[in-house]
Every structure is written in C-alpha cells, then in structure tokens.
Design a protein around this motif. Structure first.
Motif: not given
Length: 544
Positions: A88-91, A97-98, A134-136
């Motif tokens: 989700e963070v990468l998006t 994402k990979e 949000f933790q990430a």
C-alpha cells in the motif's frame, strides 16, 4: 564427547581472537544511543537494520556502511538501501510493488513522501491505532530520519560531557575533539581504500586502532565516571560477534537429528552423544542469557525477542526433566525441535522480534518484579510449548496408525499432561504476582486489561483441559488435540495482545509485524487437527 567439548572450546577461542584483530577498535568505540551507552558495533548494526533490514549491506559490515553515510552522504543518493515491504505504501508512492529496496532519491525526492508524512501526522494527532499501512509509513519515516541524522553527524554521540549526562554528537564536538575524530575518519578511509584495492591493511588497520584509542583516551580524561564502560562494551562486542543463540539452535538441531538416528537405527549407544549435543546447546543458550544480563544488568525478558529465547530455554529444561523421569525419548524430540524452532524464528525475524539490547521502559524499572513476574509467566509458556510440540508428534502417530502405536501415544499423552501441569503451576502464581506488581505500579490489583484478561483465559483453558482429563472426559486423542488448540490461547496472550490488539497498559511490549505468519501457523495447525480427526473418524468407522 571429548571432541565435542573441544569444538565448543574452539568456538570460544575463535570468537575472542576474532574480536581482537587489528582494525576492530572502532567496533568498541562507546556511543550514547537509545538511553544507554553501547559499542559503535551495536549502534551501526541497529541503524543499518532500521534502514536496510539487515546487519550487512553487499557483504560489508555495518560499522563501515554507517560511517560512510556521515562521511559521504551524497554517495548514497542512488544506492537502493531503504527497505519497503508494504504494498500500500509503495502504491501510494507510485513505486513498483515487486521491488523491495529503493534509493533515497526514489522515495523522498518528490512531494508524495511529504504528503504521506502529513497524513501520518494527522493520524497520530487523533491518537487512533495505526493500521499496518500507517505502521509501514511510520517505519519509512524513521528510516528517513535515521539516515538524515547520521549523515548530519547529529546522531552519533561519542563524547561524554564535562557536566550532565547527555553525550555530545560529532556535529557538536569542540575543535580539539573534532580533530581527533577527524583522525579516525582519515584512518578509516585509508583502511577501507586498501581493502577495496586488495592491498595490505596491516599498517592502516593499526593506524585506525591507534586513532580510535587516542580519541577514547581523550574522552575518558574529560569525564572518567561516564566513560567507565570498557568491560560491558567488550562483552557486547563479543556477544555481537559470537552470537551464542545461533550456536545453541545448531546444537539443538544436531541433537534432534541424533534422536532421529536413535529412533530409526535403534542404537541406544547414540544417546550419550545426543545428551552431549543438548548440553552444549544449553550451555551456549545459558551463556547468551548471562551475557545479556551482564551487559544490561537486568533479567533478559523485557521484549518479545527475549521472551522467545527464554521460552526456548525453558522447553529444553522441562523436556530434559520429563525425559529423566519417564525415559521417553519423544519428549526430547519435541523439546529440541520446538527450542530450535523458537531460536531460529528469533534469529531470522529481526524486523518483528527486535534483538537489540534496550534499557527497561520506565514502568518496568524494577528488576525484582521483572524477574519474578515476567520470567514466571513466560516460563509457563515453555511448558505449554513443549505440550504443543508433543501434540504435533501425537498427530503424526495417529496418522500412522492408532492401534499400532498405542505405546508411543500413551507416552506422548503422559508428557502432554505433565507439561500442562507444569505450565499451570507457573502461570497461576505468575498472574497473581503480576497483580501485585500492578498494584504497586498502577494502584490496582486487577483491571481487565487485555494482557491480564488473555493470561487468565489461557489459565482457565488449560485448567479445563486438566479437569477434563482427570474426570475422564478427555481421552488420549482429546489430549493431543487440546494441547495444540489450547496453545492458541498462549499465542494470543503472548503475541496477539502486544502485536495485534495493541491496547492496554502493557504498551511497553507492543510491536508490529508477523501477523500473517503467526495466523498461518495457527490456521495450519487447526487444519491439521481437523484433517487427522476426519482421517481417524473414517478409520474407526471402517473398523467397527
């Protein structure tokens, strides 16, 4: 046996000699960080693990990598050193994402990261529980902060003040100390340059050691009382290099292999070797605990990593005691297997189980209560873990044939019953002791805090198992099944409250990560229990 003891002595000798080689003085440079004084070796490992997720980068030690962040931060702009796992963070950052590692340029150069930080800050201000996304995001923010602070020289605090307790960072050093630290960096650059060119480092390593020792002598002269940490610093560097818990699980696994050979080859003479391997693993396990206790001056059970290691230690103790009483080898098989499993998990999941040495949280600043309450509670988990391991072996025998392996199943159930009795005998007083500590700390004995509630649920669950067995309601198969199912209550009290619920007064133990793996572990065992139950039911119908 003689050869195995020689191996152990050699391991200690290799470890100590490795810590004394030229060029290693930098590892022992005292640094103030995280509320304590630690060697630069520990500091650099922890910083690299925060940013990169590992203690080495491209095969190079953290002591080299982290210092170059400060000496030449621009050289790291394009290096893919920031680990991001959350899709989700990468998006949200418009990144693939990979991919798992990214450069600072990819992550922080645009406006997206600033917007996400504002979103995270809004979430914090509302004091809502942070979900995995949000933790990430918070972890990414911490990675950015750590790299920037080290690069600026503000995070590496190497000099005790003349007055007060807060050490001075590289950026705040007086000119005389700036010059001395500059000598360290010059020697360091020459030394790693020689390594890169494949040239001899004999003289450059000695020069690096000399410049480090010169700085330490000057720092000690400024404030001898605050710089009197040599013995603990050396012990911690040795602990980092030696990694006693890794050697412990290697010996436990070898003991497990030995037990399988005893079982398959029917050679009782091999049992002496099994006991020696177990003893070596146990000595190393205990030695690691002793080192952590000496370094931190407290019982090593203040976070999830330490309790996992402590529980693994307890399974070996209980398995050995039950084996000596009942002479039933499968108890040792279960003990060595679950102990090795626990230590392997602790070793290979640093992002979830933080292995760093941390000072006690303010609410835990009582070695007395930490020792008698936490160690009592968690050692009960060791007995339940042993029962769980025996339950797995029991299912295996039910699959192979209930009638054919009645003797093994009877022995396993005896081991399960005794292990649960031991667990209850520790868990019940552990809960009461926790209530007394809570009365001292929070002014009430019992408050239905999630940690307290789930510990009580686990105790009641295991008491129900013992009563059902005593009343004849649970037969052999029921004991095997409940030893596995009831351990889910321990997982919830031990891991779930801290890492999933994240609510209550035990916030000092909260963490994040690993939910998918723990859930899969529990689900896989529930499915295994259902599968064996169905198979067993089918066989019983056919035979009736």
């Amino acid at each position: 046996m003689k050869h195995l003891f020689l191996i152990l002595i050699s391991l200690f000798a290799v470890s100590f000699s490795a810590s004394a080689k030229d060029g290693d003085a930098l590892k022992s440079l005292p640094v103030q960080d995280g509320g304590r004084i630690k060697p630069y070796d520990s500091f650099s490992r922890e910083m690299l693990e925060i940013v990169y997720g590992k203690s080495k980068f491209e095969g190079r030690a953290a002591t080299e990598i982290v210092l170059t962040w400060m000496l030449s931060p621009q050289a790291w702009h394009d290096k893919k050193i920031f680990e991001v796992r959350n899709h989700e963070v990468l998006t949200a950052l418009n990144l693939p994402k990979e991919q798992r590692y990214f450069s600072g340029e990819e992550l922080f150069a645009g406006d997206r990261f600033t917007l996400l930080r504002q979103e995270l800050q809004s979430k914090r201000e509302t004091k809502e529980k942070l979900n995995p996304y949000f933790q990430a995001l918070q972890r990414l923010e911490n990675q950015y902060f750590v790299f920037q602070e080290i690069a600026s020289g503000r995070m590496l605090k190497v000099l005790p003040p003349k007055e007060g307790d807060t050490w001075l960072s590289i950026a705040d050093l007086e000119p005389a100390f700036q010059e001395k630290f500059m000598n360290i960096t010059k020697s360091f650059v020459i030394n790693i340059g020689n390594v890169a060119k494949g040239e001899s480092t004999e003289q450059s390593a000695k020069d690096l050691d000399k410049s480090v020792l010169d700085f330490q002598d000057a720092a000690r002269a400024q404030n001898p009382a605050l710089y009197n940490v040599d013995s603990r610093i050396k012990a911690e560097v040795h602990y980092n290099n030696f990694h006693p818990f890794r050697w412990a699980y290697i010996f436990y696994f070898l003991a497990f292999i030995g037990l399988l050979l005893v079982w398959t080859l029917r050679k009782e003479s091999l049992m002496k070797g099994v006991w020696v391997l177990m003893a070596l693993g146990f000595i190393l396990h205990t030695y690691g605990f002793g080192l952590r206790m000496y370094i931190m001056e407290r019982a090593p059970v203040s976070n999830m990593y330490e309790t996992v290691v402590w529980v693994s230690w307890g399974t070996i103790v209980f398995a050995a005691i039950l084996e000596l009483i009942y002479k039933f080898r499968l108890i040792l098989v279960a003990g060595t297997l679950v102990a090795a499993f626990g230590l392997v998990i602790a070793d290979f999941a640093p992002a979830v189980l933080d292995p760093s040495l941390q000072p006690l949280e303010p609410v835990l600043r009582s070695n007395y209560w930490l020792t008698i309450h936490v160690m009592t509670i968690t050692i009960s988990y060791a007995a339940f873990f042993l029962a769980f391991g025996l339950g797995d072996i029991g299912l295996y025998y039910y699959l192979r044939g209930e009638q054919k392996h009645q003797e093994q199943i009877k022995g396993i159930v005896t081991g399960i019953y005794r292990a649960i009795q031991i667990g209850v005998a520790f868990l019940a007083p552990g809960i009461i002791l926790g209530g007394i500590w809570a009365d001292y700390s929070w002014g009430r004995f019992w408050g239905w805090d999630p940690k307290e509630t789930w510990a009580l649920i686990a105790l009641l669950g295991y008491l129900a198992v013992l009563h059902a067995r005593y009343a004849g309601m649970l037969k052999h198969f029921g004991m095997v099944v409940t030893s596995i199912v009831a351990f889910s209550l321990v997982i919830m009290a031990w891991y779930g409250v801290n890492f999933v619920l994240g609510a209550g007064l035990h916030s000092y133990g909260f963490g994040a990560g690993g939910v998918e793996y723990v859930s899969a572990f529990v689900a896989a065992h529930i499915l295994l229990v259902i599968y064996v139950s169905v198979i067993r039911s089918g066989k019983r119908k056919l035979s009736s």
